[in-house]
Design an enzyme around this catalytic site. Structure first.
Site, PDB file in Angstrom:
ATOM      1  N   GLU A  60     -10.790   6.030   2.511  1.00  0.00           N
ATOM      2  CA  GLU A  60     -10.647   6.863   1.489  1.00  0.00           C
ATOM      3  C   GLU A  60     -11.782   7.117   0.423  1.00  0.00           C
ATOM      4  OE1 GLU A  60      -7.789   8.626   1.562  1.00  0.00           O
ATOM      5  OE2 GLU A  60      -7.264   7.543   3.470  1.00  0.00           O
TER       6      GLU A  60
ATOM      7  N   VAL B 264       0.952  -1.174   0.081  1.00  0.00           N
ATOM      8  CA  VAL B 264      -0.113  -0.041   0.018  1.00  0.00           C
ATOM      9  C   VAL B 264       0.884   1.162  -0.052  1.00  0.00           C
ATOM     10  CG1 VAL B 264      -1.690   1.447   1.294  1.00  0.00           C
ATOM     11  CG2 VAL B 264      -1.873  -1.030   1.164  1.00  0.00           C
ATOM     12  N   PHE B 265       0.615   2.338  -0.747  1.00  0.00           N
ATOM     13  CA  PHE B 265       1.198   3.356  -0.947  1.00  0.00           C
ATOM     14  C   PHE B 265       0.454   4.595  -0.137  1.00  0.00           C
ATOM     15  CE2 PHE B 265       2.359   7.635  -3.034  1.00  0.00           C
ATOM     16  CZ  PHE B 265       3.935   7.738  -2.506  1.00  0.00           C
ATOM     17  N   GLY B 266       1.399   5.256   0.835  1.00  0.00           N
ATOM     18  CA  GLY B 266       0.872   6.529   1.661  1.00  0.00           C
ATOM     19  C   GLY B 266       1.515   7.659   1.162  1.00  0.00           C
ATOM     20  N   TYR B 267       0.911   8.821   1.082  1.00  0.00           N
ATOM     21  CA  TYR B 267       1.632   9.838   0.865  1.00  0.00           C
ATOM     22  C   TYR B 267       1.257  11.145   1.647  1.00  0.00           C
ATOM     23  CZ  TYR B 267      -2.771  10.723  -1.528  1.00  0.00           C
ATOM     24  OH  TYR B 267      -4.262  11.092  -1.866  1.00  0.00           O
ATOM     25  N   GLY B 268       0.149  10.883   2.506  1.00  0.00           N
ATOM     26  CA  GLY B 268      -0.462  11.974   3.598  1.00  0.00           C
ATOM     27  C   GLY B 268      -0.478  11.239   5.067  1.00  0.00           C
ATOM     28  N   SER B 269      -1.803  11.347   5.248  1.00  0.00           N
ATOM     29  CA  SER B 269      -1.957  10.434   6.691  1.00  0.00           C
ATOM     30  C   SER B 269      -1.496   9.219   6.973  1.00  0.00           C
ATOM     31  CB  SER B 269      -3.249  11.164   7.333  1.00  0.00           C
ATOM     32  OG  SER B 269      -4.246  10.411   6.571  1.00  0.00           O
TER      33      SER B 269
END
Length: 187
Positions: A93, A15-20
């Site tokens: 999301e 899984v890619f996370g870029y914020g919270s």
């Protein structure tokens, strides 16, 4: 069993996370790696009508927009947790449909390139607000307050967490300074 005959759950799932999601993933994972996504950049481009605003006074939160690159985090999820992780992420999301699910190839810190499950901004959605000036974005951020708190706090927390992870996002730092300057001027 040969690799091409393996079931989906035998494959690695990232899984890619870029914020919270970078500091509050909310799902079990076995490995975390810094990850570079090319072709997209983090942007305050989504009107928040729930978490950081309301339909009457929306806030502004992050989305991934095309172009550039984005440093984030990749999380490897164990096969037995994939279904629960996806369900959790969809619930978190996809509340209003402003994000689109995508497979996003990233380069991990150790050099591996892996496909990740992630979300990009839907440019055709009514909540999408790309191409805002910093002043326009600051006005929205200052007005927004939702069930998770003020949009300004979201931006400040994002900048602080990114900095703590060694990621200096020049655009977000500049926007936070403009937001705080505008807040000071209105007092």
């Amino acid at each position: 069993m040969e690799k091409d005959q393996q079931s989906e759950t035998d494959q690695e799932f990232w899984v890619f996370g870029y914020g919270s999601l970078m500091w509050r993933p909310g799902f079990p994972h076995e490995e975390t790696q810094p990850a570079l996504l090319r072709g997209y950049h983090r942007s305050m481009c989504i009107l928040s009508i729930r978490y950081r605003g309301t339909p009457e006074k929306p806030g502004l939160v992050l989305g991934l927009e095309e172009g550039g690159e984005c440093m984030g985090r990749a999380y490897r999820v164990a096969p037995e947790h994939i279904a629960d992780a996806v369900r959790y992420l969809q619930d978190r999301e996809l509340v209003t449909g402003v994000y689109l699910e995508r497979t996003l190839p990233v380069t991990l810190e150790d050099g591996r390139v892996v496909d990740t499950y992630g979300f990009i901004a839907d440019k055709d959605h009514v909540q999408y607000r790309g191409a805002l000036t910093d002043r326009e974005a600051a006005e929205i951020i200052l007005a927004g307050h939702g069930q998770e708190g003020p949009a300004r706090d979201y931006l400040a927390n994002t900048v602080g967490h990114l900095e703590a992870l060694g990621i200096h996002d020049v655009d977000l730092v500049r926007l936070l300074a403009i937001v705080d300057e505008a807040a000071q001027a209105s007092r």
